[in-house]
Design a protein around this motif. Structure first.
Motif, PDB file in Angstrom:
ATOM      1  N   ASP A   6      56.944  42.919  18.879  1.00 34.04           N
ATOM      2  CA  ASP A   6      55.818  41.985  18.936  1.00 34.04           C
ATOM      3  C   ASP A   6      55.796  41.172  17.649  1.00 34.04           C
ATOM      4  O   ASP A   6      55.306  41.628  16.627  1.00 34.04           O
ATOM      5  CB  ASP A   6      54.515  42.752  19.125  1.00 34.04           C
ATOM      6  CG  ASP A   6      53.327  41.821  19.292  1.00 34.04           C
ATOM      7  OD1 ASP A   6      53.559  40.625  19.538  1.00 34.04           O
ATOM      8  OD2 ASP A   6      52.189  42.290  19.164  1.00 34.04           O
ATOM      9  N   HIS A 308      61.594  38.710  25.639  1.00 36.18           N
ATOM     10  CA  HIS A 308      60.136  38.650  25.673  1.00 36.18           C
ATOM     11  C   HIS A 308      59.643  37.213  25.533  1.00 36.18           C
ATOM     12  O   HIS A 308      58.727  36.781  26.248  1.00 36.18           O
ATOM     13  CB  HIS A 308      59.569  39.515  24.547  1.00 36.18           C
ATOM     14  CG  HIS A 308      58.091  39.427  24.390  1.00 36.18           C
ATOM     15  ND1 HIS A 308      57.205  39.836  25.360  1.00 36.18           N
ATOM     16  CD2 HIS A 308      57.326  38.962  23.370  1.00 36.18           C
ATOM     17  CE1 HIS A 308      55.966  39.642  24.952  1.00 36.18           C
ATOM     18  NE2 HIS A 308      56.013  39.107  23.755  1.00 36.18           N
ATOM     19  N   ARG A 309      60.249  36.441  24.632  1.00 34.82           N
ATOM     20  CA  ARG A 309      59.826  35.045  24.441  1.00 34.82           C
ATOM     21  C   ARG A 309      60.123  34.206  25.679  1.00 34.82           C
ATOM     22  O   ARG A 309      59.290  33.395  26.112  1.00 34.82           O
ATOM     23  CB  ARG A 309      60.518  34.453  23.220  1.00 34.82           C
ATOM     24  CG  ARG A 309      60.024  35.024  21.907  1.00 34.82           C
ATOM     25  CD  ARG A 309      60.712  34.348  20.736  1.00 34.82           C
ATOM     26  NE  ARG A 309      62.138  34.624  20.720  1.00 34.82           N
ATOM     27  CZ  ARG A 309      63.025  33.882  20.073  1.00 34.82           C
ATOM     28  NH1 ARG A 309      62.638  32.801  19.411  1.00 34.82           N
ATOM     29  NH2 ARG A 309      64.301  34.208  20.080  1.00 34.82           N
ATOM     30  N   GLN A 311      60.440  35.346  28.721  1.00 33.77           N
ATOM     31  CA  GLN A 311      59.590  35.840  29.808  1.00 33.77           C
ATOM     32  C   GLN A 311      58.177  35.278  29.700  1.00 33.77           C
ATOM     33  O   GLN A 311      57.571  34.871  30.703  1.00 33.77           O
ATOM     34  CB  GLN A 311      59.571  37.364  29.750  1.00 33.77           C
ATOM     35  CG  GLN A 311      59.006  38.046  30.980  1.00 33.77           C
ATOM     36  CD  GLN A 311      59.191  39.541  30.863  1.00 33.77           C
ATOM     37  OE1 GLN A 311      58.539  40.192  30.053  1.00 33.77           O
ATOM     38  NE2 GLN A 311      60.090  40.098  31.653  1.00 33.77           N
ATOM     39  N   ARG A 312      57.653  35.238  28.497  1.00 29.45           N
ATOM     40  CA  ARG A 312      56.306  34.695  28.303  1.00 29.45           C
ATOM     41  C   ARG A 312      56.263  33.215  28.661  1.00 29.45           C
ATOM     42  O   ARG A 312      55.312  32.736  29.291  1.00 29.45           O
ATOM     43  CB  ARG A 312      55.855  34.906  26.855  1.00 29.45           C
ATOM     44  CG  ARG A 312      54.393  34.548  26.619  1.00 29.45           C
ATOM     45  CD  ARG A 312      53.931  35.053  25.285  1.00 29.45           C
ATOM     46  NE  ARG A 312      54.519  34.302  24.181  1.00 29.45           N
ATOM     47  CZ  ARG A 312      54.297  34.598  22.898  1.00 29.45           C
ATOM     48  NH1 ARG A 312      53.544  35.645  22.587  1.00 29.45           N
ATOM     49  NH2 ARG A 312      54.843  33.867  21.944  1.00 29.45           N
ATOM     50  N   ARG A 313      57.303  32.481  28.268  1.00 32.34           N
ATOM     51  CA  ARG A 313      57.365  31.054  28.591  1.00 32.34           C
ATOM     52  C   ARG A 313      57.431  30.857  30.103  1.00 32.34           C
ATOM     53  O   ARG A 313      56.761  29.979  30.664  1.00 32.34           O
ATOM     54  CB  ARG A 313      58.600  30.458  27.918  1.00 32.34           C
ATOM     55  CG  ARG A 313      58.628  28.949  27.805  1.00 32.34           C
ATOM     56  CD  ARG A 313      59.918  28.511  27.129  1.00 32.34           C
ATOM     57  NE  ARG A 313      59.894  27.141  26.675  1.00 32.34           N
ATOM     58  CZ  ARG A 313      59.752  26.761  25.412  1.00 32.34           C
ATOM     59  NH1 ARG A 313      59.584  27.679  24.465  1.00 32.34           N
ATOM     60  NH2 ARG A 313      59.765  25.483  25.074  1.00 32.34           N
ATOM     61  N   ASP A 315      56.493  33.075  32.542  1.00 31.28           N
ATOM     62  CA  ASP A 315      55.264  33.533  33.194  1.00 31.28           C
ATOM     63  C   ASP A 315      54.132  32.534  33.033  1.00 31.28           C
ATOM     64  O   ASP A 315      53.392  32.246  33.988  1.00 31.28           O
ATOM     65  CB  ASP A 315      54.832  34.886  32.617  1.00 31.28           C
ATOM     66  CG  ASP A 315      55.750  36.030  33.038  1.00 31.28           C
ATOM     67  OD1 ASP A 315      56.577  35.826  33.950  1.00 31.28           O
ATOM     68  OD2 ASP A 315      55.632  37.119  32.459  1.00 31.28           O
ATOM     69  N   ASP A 316      53.985  31.992  31.827  1.00 31.75           N
ATOM     70  CA  ASP A 316      52.924  31.008  31.594  1.00 31.75           C
ATOM     71  C   ASP A 316      53.151  29.762  32.450  1.00 31.75           C
ATOM     72  O   ASP A 316      52.202  29.196  33.007  1.00 31.75           O
ATOM     73  CB  ASP A 316      52.877  30.619  30.119  1.00 31.75           C
ATOM     74  CG  ASP A 316      52.351  31.733  29.228  1.00 31.75           C
ATOM     75  OD1 ASP A 316      51.819  32.720  29.776  1.00 31.75           O
ATOM     76  OD2 ASP A 316      52.505  31.629  27.996  1.00 31.75           O
TER      77      ASP A 316
END
Length: 411
Positions: A6, A308-309, A311-313, A315-316
Motif C-alpha cells: 500500500d 494493484h495500481r 487494477q485500481r485504474r 476498476d475506477d
C-alpha cells in the motif's frame, strides 16, 4: 498470503514491469490503420517474457534427448530438465521431500492428482472445469456451494469436511473469472483438522503472488507455465510423495519403468519418473523454470504493486461506465489478482469482444471461461467479458480499453 503493498501515491503513468515478446505487434482495425495490440488475455496464456525467450534460444542450441543418452548434449539437456525441479520447488516454497512431476498443463496435473487420491474429494462449485471435472467424473466428489462471503464459504467447507471422512479438499487459489483470492492457509488448516489433505489449483495465483507450500500447509499444488510467461505448455504437480508412489503410473511407457519382461512383470520407478512416461516437454520445462526465476528476481512486492495500481485504474474506470456490471463471487473478498470480468447491458459478451478487437485492437476474452456453473450462479449463463493483465501491461493499455468501452456504451 502476501499483502499487496500500500503506497501512498500512484503515478499517473504506469509502465510495464518487464519486457514481453510481441509487445510491439500491430494488428489490423476496420479503420484501415494497424495499431499496437493491447493484450488483456493474460489469464488464458501470458506472453513470453523476453528473458525467457532468450533462455529458450540458448537451450535450443544444445537441445537433445533426456535421461537416456550418454552424449554431451543429452547430459546437458537432462541436467537442465532436472535442475528445473529444484527451481520450481524453491519458487513455490516446497518442502525438501516434495515430488515435482512435470505434466502437460494444470488440467493434466489435476487429473494426475485425481488418479492418485484414495478417497472422497471436497470441492467448491466456483471452480474452473480443470478442478471440477476430474473429481466429479470419479463419483467421489462432494461439491460445496459457495456463499456470498469468504468467511461463510470457509465455514461451509469445514462443515462438509466434518460431516464424513474425505481424503482431499481441492480448491482454487484465485478465481479465473473474477480474480478473487481464497484464504489458502485457513482452508489448509481446516482440511488438516478433519484428516484431509489440500490441493490448490494455483494456475491463476502463481503469476501474481508469492506462494509457500510449506508455510501455508499445502499438500499438493498445480499450475502451468503458459500462464507464467513461459511458452510451450508445461505443467507441474508438486506435493507429498506417498500418494504419488503408491498409485499406479499415470501413463505406461518408457521412462516410468525400472524393468520389464515379456511375462507381464513390470517394476515401476518411484519418484517423478513414475508418472512421466515418454519423452517430456523439455523446452517447456526449461521455459517454466526460467520464468519462475525471473519472477523471483523482479520480486512479488513489485509485481503486486504494479498490479494493484493497474487494477485500481481499471476498476475506477469500469465503475464510471453506464451499463457496465462487474462480476464478484464474494462480498468480503479483500484480495484479487489482475483479472476482472464484466457484462455490458444490451450487448452480448462476444459482440463486446469483437468490437474491442476490430475497432481498437484490444484483445479480451469472452464466454464462460471453462467455469459454466459459476457463470450461471452469478447470473450470466451466456457468458461475460474478462480482462486480465500482467507484467507487460501499462496504464496506456488500461486507458485505451476504457476509452474503447466508453465509445461502445455511448453508441
Amino acid at each position: 498470503m502476501t499483502a499487496v503493498l500500500d503506497r501512498a501515491a500512484c503515478p499517473a503513468s504506469i509502465r510495464p514491469l518487464a519486457p514481453v515478446v510481441g509487445a510491439d505487434t500491430t494488428v489490423p482495425t476496420i479503420a484501415g490503420d494497424p495499431v499496437v495490440y493491447a493484450n488483456f488475455d493474460y489469464a488464458a496464456s501470458a506472453p513470453a517474457l523476453a528473458s525467457v525467450a532468450g533462455r529458450l534460444s540458448e537451450a535450443l542450441a544444445e537441445y537433445a534427448s533426456v535421461h537416456r543418452g550418454a552424449g554431451h548434449l543429452s547430459q546437458v539437456t537432462t541436467a537442465r530438465y532436472e535442475q528445473a525441479r529444484e527451481t520450481v520447488r524453491r519458487f513455490v516454497g516446497g518442502r525438501s521431500d516434495d515430488t515435482v512431476v512435470f505434466t502437460r498443463n494444470t488440467t493434466d496435473s489435476i487429473n494426475l492428482a485425481a488418479h492418485i487420491t484414495p478417497g472422497d474429494v471436497v470441492v467448491l462449485d466456483i471452480e474452473h472445469h480443470a478442478n471440477l471435472l476430474p473429481w466429479t467424473r470419479t463419483g467421489r466428489a462432494r461439491v460445496v456451494p459457495s456463499a456470498v462471503t469468504v468467511d461463510e464459504t470457509v465455514e461451509r467447507i469445514e462443515a462438509e469436511l466434518a460431516s464424513a471422512p474425505a481424503a482431499l479438499l481441492a480448491i482454487t487459489g484465485a478465481s479465473n473469472v473474477t480474480g478473487e483470492v481464497l484464504p489458502i492457509g485457513r482452508l489448509a488448516a481446516a482440511a488438516h483438522r478433519h484428516g484431509a489433505r489440500i490441493l490448490v489449483d494455483a494456475a491463476q495465483l502463481v503469476p501474481h503472488r508469492a506462494v509457500s507450500i510449506a508455510s501455508w500447509g499445502i499438500d499438493y499444488l498445480a499450475f502451468s507455465g503458459h500462464k507464467l510467461y513461459a511458452p510451450f505448455g508445461a505443467g507441474v504437480l508438486i506435493g507429498r510423495s506417498d500418494w504419488l508412489d503408491a498409485a499406479e503410473p499415470y501413463l505406461a511407457g518408457g521412462g516410468a519403468t525400472a524393468d520389464v519382461d515379456l511375462d507381464g512383470v513390470v517394476a515401476w520407478h518411484s519418484g517423478p519418473a513414475r508418472h512421466e512416461a515418454g519423452s517430456p516437454n523439455t523446452l517447456g520445462v526449461v521455459a517454466l523454470a526460467a520464468a519462475a526465476r525471473e519472477l523471483q528476481e523482479i520480486g512479488f512486492e513489485e509485481i503486486g504493486y504494479h498490479e494493484h495500481r493497474l487494477q485500481r485504474r481499471l476498476d475506477d474506470g469500469l465503475a464510471r461506465l453506464p451499463g457496465v456490471h462487474t462480476l464478484r463471487i464474494f462480498d468480503d473478498a479483500t484480495d484479487r489478482v489482475g483479472i476482472a470480468a464484466f457484462a455490458v447491458e444490451n450487448h452480448t459478451a462476444r459482440s463486446v469482444a469483437e468490437y474491442l478487437s476490430v475497432t481498437h485492437g484490444v484483445g479480451v476474452r469472452d464466454g464462460k471461461f471453462c467455469a459454466h456453473p459459476l457463470l450461471r450462479k452469478l447470473g450470466y449463463p451466456d457468458g461475460a467479458v474478462r480482462v486480465s493483465f500482467g507484467l507487460g501491461t501499462s496504464s496506456d493499455d488500461v486507458d485505451r480499453l476504457l476509452s474503447a468501452l466508453s465509445d461502445l456504451v455511448q453508441r
